[in-house]
Scaffold this motif. Structure first.
Motif: not given
Lengths: 98, 170
Positions: A6-9, A35-39
């Protein structure tokens, strides 16, 4: 491993002009794929938004994700949300043939 | 003596834990993707004008669809979930995490009802017509994700004029 996929997506979507936020329960898994942004929510995997019918917590996590979509200034930001799971929980590798 | 630090448990070390777990079965060490930077696309409009969609990788499918393979490997299946789907019309098949609570209330992991509420309150502009469920299980062929399945997914997001994707891995 979904955290990596999912990070790659998210990275592909972001590079194609779509803002993304990842809601992660695996902090190290997310931090490395970036990923670009994560919480990050320190809850069991499978409970990213909290417990069943805890509408208040579900909304809080969702709103935190939306807020980061607005406020992030650099790619790869990972924000630790302050919520604490009320019971101890353990590493669970999964994969058992259930 | 109890301190605040004691009260806040450290995040689980999944990378190390998985290395030990699979190492004990004789598997070679897995080489995770490690990125040093990430792209950033700022929102071009306020949240209350943005069209938002959701992606879950939690093996969730509508009851009218076949179940996901709970032990899937390299399964690039991606289901469309109409954004007005009923929260109690789902089945969950994924052996890699505990979805007991999500079976009781889907919103624990795939907060479709909560996002609809935020749209109704105009905290976000609108819901995309389609939410998404896919990229579940263990996907080892990362180049196929990067070159085929993720770009195909993004093309669908563009068709729906999505501004913001909230992605929830499991």
């Amino acid at each position: 491993m979904d955290h990596q996929t999912v990070g790659l997506v998210c990275r592909v979507a972001e590079a194609a002009g779509i803002t993304t936020v990842c809601v992660s329960t695996g902090r190290d898994l997310t931090a490395q794929v970036k990923p670009p942004r994560s919480v990050f929510v320190n809850f069991p995997m499978g409970n990213a938004f909290g417990k069943p019918f805890d509408r208040k917590m579900q909304l809080a996590v969702l709103r935190a994700a939306l807020e980061l979509a607005v406020t992030a200034k650099e790619g790869g930001v990972l924000v630790d949300l302050p919520y604490v799971w009320p019971e101890p929980f353990q590493f669970n590798p999964g994969g058992a043939d259930t | 003596m109890s301190t605040q630090a004691d009260a806040t448990p450290a995040p689980i070390a999944y990378v190390d834990g998985l290395a030990v777990y699979y190492g004990a079965m004789g598997h070679p060490a897995y080489q995770w993707t490690v990125n040093e930077s990430a792209p950033l696309q700022a929102l071009s409009k306020p949240l209350n004008e943005c069209r938002v969609t959701l992606l879950t990788s939690g093996g969730m499918s509508l009851c009218s669809m076949p179940p996901f393979d709970p032990l899937a490997r390299n399964d690039h299946r991606l289901d469309v979930i109409p954004s007005d789907a009923a929260g109690d019309d789902f089945q969950i098949h994924d052996a890699y995490y505990d979805h007991t609570d999500a079976e009781t209330d889907l919103n624990c992991q795939f907060p479709i009802d909560r996002l609809r509420e935020l749209a109704a309150r105009q905290e976000i502009g609108s819901l995309a017509p389609r939410f998404w469920s896919g990229f579940m299980g263990r996907i080892y062929d990362r180049s196929k994700v990067l070159q085929e399945s993720a770009p195909a997914f993004v093309a669908e997001l563009h068709k729906d004029e999505v501004d913001l994707l909230i992605a929830v891995p499991a």
